[in-house]
Design a protein around this motif. Structure first.
Motif, PDB file in Angstrom:
ATOM      1  N   ASP A   1      43.566  18.806  56.424  1.00  0.00           N
ATOM      2  CA  ASP A   1      43.855  20.078  57.099  1.00  0.00           C
ATOM      3  C   ASP A   1      43.042  20.161  58.382  1.00  0.00           C
ATOM      4  O   ASP A   1      43.541  20.554  59.425  1.00  0.00           O
ATOM      5  CB  ASP A   1      43.506  21.259  56.186  1.00  0.00           C
ATOM      6  CG  ASP A   1      44.341  21.261  54.913  1.00  0.00           C
ATOM      7  OD1 ASP A   1      45.421  20.626  54.933  1.00  0.00           O
ATOM      8  OD2 ASP A   1      43.912  21.869  53.916  1.00  0.00           O
ATOM      9  N   THR A   2      41.758  19.824  58.265  1.00  0.00           N
ATOM     10  CA  THR A   2      40.892  19.758  59.444  1.00  0.00           C
ATOM     11  C   THR A   2      40.005  18.536  59.293  1.00  0.00           C
ATOM     12  O   THR A   2      39.881  17.984  58.200  1.00  0.00           O
ATOM     13  CB  THR A   2      39.990  21.005  59.565  1.00  0.00           C
ATOM     14  OG1 THR A   2      39.238  21.125  58.354  1.00  0.00           O
ATOM     15  CG2 THR A   2      40.782  22.268  59.790  1.00  0.00           C
ATOM     16  N   GLY A   3      39.380  18.126  60.390  1.00  0.00           N
ATOM     17  CA  GLY A   3      38.481  16.981  60.340  1.00  0.00           C
ATOM     18  C   GLY A   3      39.155  15.720  60.825  1.00  0.00           C
ATOM     19  O   GLY A   3      40.375  15.688  61.001  1.00  0.00           O
TER      20      GLY A   3
ATOM     21  N   GLY B   1      47.528  24.292  48.398  1.00  0.00           N
ATOM     22  CA  GLY B   1      47.717  25.714  48.140  1.00  0.00           C
ATOM     23  C   GLY B   1      46.378  26.414  48.200  1.00  0.00           C
ATOM     24  O   GLY B   1      45.637  26.275  49.170  1.00  0.00           O
ATOM     25  N   SER B   2      46.033  27.115  47.127  1.00  0.00           N
ATOM     26  CA  SER B   2      44.778  27.857  47.152  1.00  0.00           C
ATOM     27  C   SER B   2      43.616  27.014  46.641  1.00  0.00           C
ATOM     28  O   SER B   2      42.470  27.437  46.646  1.00  0.00           O
ATOM     29  CB  SER B   2      44.923  29.121  46.297  1.00  0.00           C
ATOM     30  OG  SER B   2      45.192  28.736  44.969  1.00  0.00           O
ATOM     31  N   ILE B   3      43.918  25.784  46.188  1.00  0.00           N
ATOM     32  CA  ILE B   3      42.851  24.941  45.641  1.00  0.00           C
ATOM     33  C   ILE B   3      42.242  24.071  46.727  1.00  0.00           C
ATOM     34  O   ILE B   3      42.944  23.329  47.420  1.00  0.00           O
ATOM     35  CB  ILE B   3      43.402  24.046  44.504  1.00  0.00           C
ATOM     36  CG1 ILE B   3      43.894  24.928  43.366  1.00  0.00           C
ATOM     37  CG2 ILE B   3      42.351  23.063  44.004  1.00  0.00           C
ATOM     38  CD1 ILE B   3      44.877  24.268  42.447  1.00  0.00           C
TER      39      ILE B   3
END
Lengths: 364, 365
Positions: free
Chosen positions: A57-59, A15-17
């Motif tokens: 999410d990325t990487g 989420g936002s964390i």
């Protein structure tokens, strides 16, 4: 040695964390990495991403030079031992260790080797509850080893053990995986574990890598006040940088009502600073033997801890901790007047944290 | 003033012996710690003193008065446990003054007692806070304040720092000791953490399998362990070597542990040819590239492993077939694996070989 595992710019949010932000590092074959950080730093998330239980999410994640980011856990040659290992209570030691191989239809030879490695082959017919805590921990480890993976991910593997067993088992564990040539990531919040057995220590804070290096590097030259404070219980003196004379920083320390001299290790981009002294670097004496950086104080508390004796000395408006590694009856007693020396070459100087000291020093 | 004395106290739970023949004495104003492995009877001992359970045999005296038949409430004891039990809906002030009020003290007395305790503990600024607004360390302080406000002079603590993070508990233990010393209380503190006990205790009682293994000051337990078990349990890692006594003469004993012949001052407890256990603390081993001037207990060795632990190094050094753990302060030049070094043993302890075998004698699970 070849690079076994590479974590490249990995980020992950819930989420936002932000759990991990742009985390990168490389591990050579056979290296033992300890990942250290407070609760919520992202340590477990990092392990799960490497194990393939979570997608970043990325990487990207490379194992043996191959990008495995999209691959499932079983294709990765990685064993993951989660925190709070659970043995099947109704299965014997042998069944617990061989279970993985058995359901995959693989030979159980590895299970036998793993149990021998942890020294519990003779207890193979016991049930978990018949074993001590340390032995159960070894069985859980054997189960992780039995998969035969070359990379071992351990999440707080020793945290359930009491202090002495923790010490004994950590070295045993290190020897074992060295002999097997495994590459290991060991997540812990215990500084002593992270320094003692690691070839390399990585300090995570709020999902960001604060520092990576050999244990002696991170301990002796912490890159930030946070790292210095996380690795040991330090003395912190707030001060104002007044000038530099022959590579010595002259710092006015209000709590000591005095100017102290600290050898400059590098450029300090601030007038408002904190000076850090590790307790073992401070020297105590009955009479002063230098005229700089010496302060008269009174011993407030003596903690005899065996090898270590810790003194709390009240100096001016502050209390300085001093550790002496002497292993005998303490030389100074409560109430004694003593001199505290702050050796100029042992001080570390950091800019005063923008978020304030309390936030910078929060370790939990 | 509270002294606590146990005479030959035993307690069984069904078939299991929790305590057997325990005698001990805690002086007025003393800070005593009870330590031991899990299952050694620590909590049972504390519960017996508190009066929560009754002994099968033996006597318990508080202040010189036999209390075997006295209920918990009438023993005037403050009890604080690992689980912090505060009234969640009451603020700190109400939590602390509740005890005195229930004990039918007047409001004025409850207020003055409560205020005094809060001042002592540095909690006055938080008097209106609810427990949930405080850190766990702070909550435990309030629990202690509450126990004291009811007027107890004897404080029983059962793993009081068990649920507090280690960094905070290290500060809290120093604060707690100072407080109880200022107030002149007698404290019995049960912990599984030997470092915590070393830090706060005037006297440590080590229990093992329901019996008292040794009683002493922290320095005594560390410097003069009476059994191999104490040598292992107190003071961190220790080297254990099986050895044979080769000679006893002129106030010295010589023992042979594989390739190492170690000389120790004679204490009159061993004879020539006897099988013994030698323990050497890692911090009593020095390592140097140069041969030390004094020739006793010096051996040539090879460095096998070096572990960096911050303030000190943990070094595994091999002397012949003996692997020794040594701890030395951090040095400017780190010794390297494979280096030939001189190993000097500064102090060692000697024990008769335990009948049950060494492994069992030092097992603590």
């Amino acid at each position: 040695m070849t690079v076994k595992l590479q974590v490249d710019s990995v980020s992950k949010s819930y989420g936002s964390i932000k759990a991990l932000e742009n985390v990168s590092f490389k591990l050579r074959e056979g290296e033992y990495l300890c990942v250290l950080g407070p609760t919520g730093a992202g340590k477990t998330t990092l392990l799960k991403i490497i194990a393939g239980l979570l997608a970043p999410d990325t990487g990207r994640i490379f194992i043996d030079g191959v990008d495995v980011t999209g691959q499932p856990p079983e294709a990765r040659n990685v064993s993951y031992m989660p925190q709070g290992y659970a043995l099947f209570p109704h299965m014997t030691v042998w069944e617990n260790v061989a279970y993985g191989a058995w359901i995959k239809g693989l030979p159980v030879k590895k299970a036998e080797e793993a149990l021998k490695t942890v020294g519990l082959y003779h207890r193979r017919d016991s049930l978990p509850h018949e074993l001590s805590g340390g032995q159960q921990q070894r069985v859980a480890l054997a189960r992780a080893l039995a998969a035969g993976s070359e990379i071992l991910l351990l999440d707080e593997p020793l945290s359930a053990l009491d202090a002495l067993l923790n010490i004994e088992l950590r070295y045993e564990l290190k020897e074992m995986v060295k002999n097997l040539g495994l590459t290991v990531i060991h997540v812990t919040h215990n500084t002593e574990v992270a320094l003692s057995v690691a070839d390399k220590t990585l300090i995570l804070r709020k999902g960001v890598v604060e520092q990576v290096g050999r244990p002696d590097e991170v301990y002796l030259t912490p890159s930030s006040l946070f790292v210095a404070n996380f690795l040991s219980e330090i003395n912190i003196l707030e001060g104002v940088l007044r000038g530099i004379r022959q590579r010595f920083l002259m710092i006015d320390v209000g709590a000591l009502d005095s100017t102290i001299y600290v050898f400059s290790q590098g450029f300090i981009d601030s007038w408002h600073v904190v000076v850090v002294y590790r307790p073992e670097d401070v020297i105590l004496s009955r009479t002063p033997f230098s005229d700089r950086n010496v302060f008269q104080g009174r011993v407030e508390t003596v903690e005899f801890l065996g090898f270590l004796t810790r003194f709390f000395v009240k100096v001016g408006e502050t209390v300085i901790r001093v550790d002496r590694w002497e292993g005998k009856e303490p030389e100074f007693n409560e109430g004694d007047t003593v001199y505290v020396h702050l050796p100029p070459f042992r001080g570390l100087v950091y800019p005063y944290p923008k978020a304030g000291l309390i936030k910078e020093l929060a370790v939990e | 003033m509270p002294t606590v004395e146990l005479k030959n106290v035993s307690k069984k739970y069904g078939e299991i012996t929790a305590l057997s023949g325990v005698s001990l004495r805690i002086e007025d104003g003393e800070y005593a710690c009870i330590i031991g492995p899990s299952g050694s009877g620590k909590s049972t001992l504390l519960k017996l003193i508190a009066g929560v359970i009754q002994p099968d045999s033996g006597e318990i005296y508080i202040d010189g008065r036999l209390v075997n038949d006295l209920s918990v409430r009438r023993r005037n004891i403050g009890i604080v446990m690992q689980d912090i039990l505060l009234f969640p809906h009451m603020n700190l002030w109400d939590n602390v003054t509740y005890g005195p009020l229930v004990k039918t003290a007047s409001y004025r007395r409850a207020e003055s007692t409560g205020m005094r305790i809060l001042v002592e503990m540095g909690l006055t600024l938080r008097r209106d806070a609810l427990p949930s607004e405080l850190s766990r360390g702070m909550q435990q302080k309030v629990a202690i304040a509450r126990a004291l406000a009811a007027g107890a002079r004897l404080l029983l603590l059962d793993e009081p720092f068990g649920s507090i993070d280690p960094r905070a508990s290290k500060n809290l233990r120093v604060e707690l000791r100072k407080l109880v010393k200022d107030l002149g209380l007698t404290v019995i503190h049960v912990t599984h953490n030997q470092e915590e006990a070393m830090s706060v205790a005037d006297k440590i009682i080590v229990l093992r399998k329901g019996r008292v293994e040794q009683v002493g000051t922290p320095v005594e337990l560390y410097m003069k362990p009476k059994t191999p078990f104490i040598a292992r349990f107190i003071g961190g890692e220790t080297n254990f070597l099986e050895a044979n006594v080769t000679s006893v003469e002129k106030g010295y004993v010589h023992v042979q542990a594989r390739e190492m012949e170690v000389q120790l001052p004679y204490r009159g407890s061993v004879t020539k040819g006897e099988r013994v256990v030698l323990t050497i603390r890692p911090e009593y081993i020095t390592i140097s590239p140069f041969k030390p001037e004094s020739g006793e207990n010096v051996f040539e060795g090879t460095i096998e492993r070096v572990y960096f632990l911050g303030p000190f190094l943990r070094i595994i050094v091999k002397v012949g077939g003996v692997r020794l753990i040594a701890k030395v302060p951090r040095m400017a030049v780190q010794p390297k694996v494979g280096n030939k070094v001189y190993v000097k043993i500064l102090m060692a302890h000697l024990f008769n070989y335990p009948e049950e075998g060494l492994e069992k004698a030092i097992a603590y699970e």
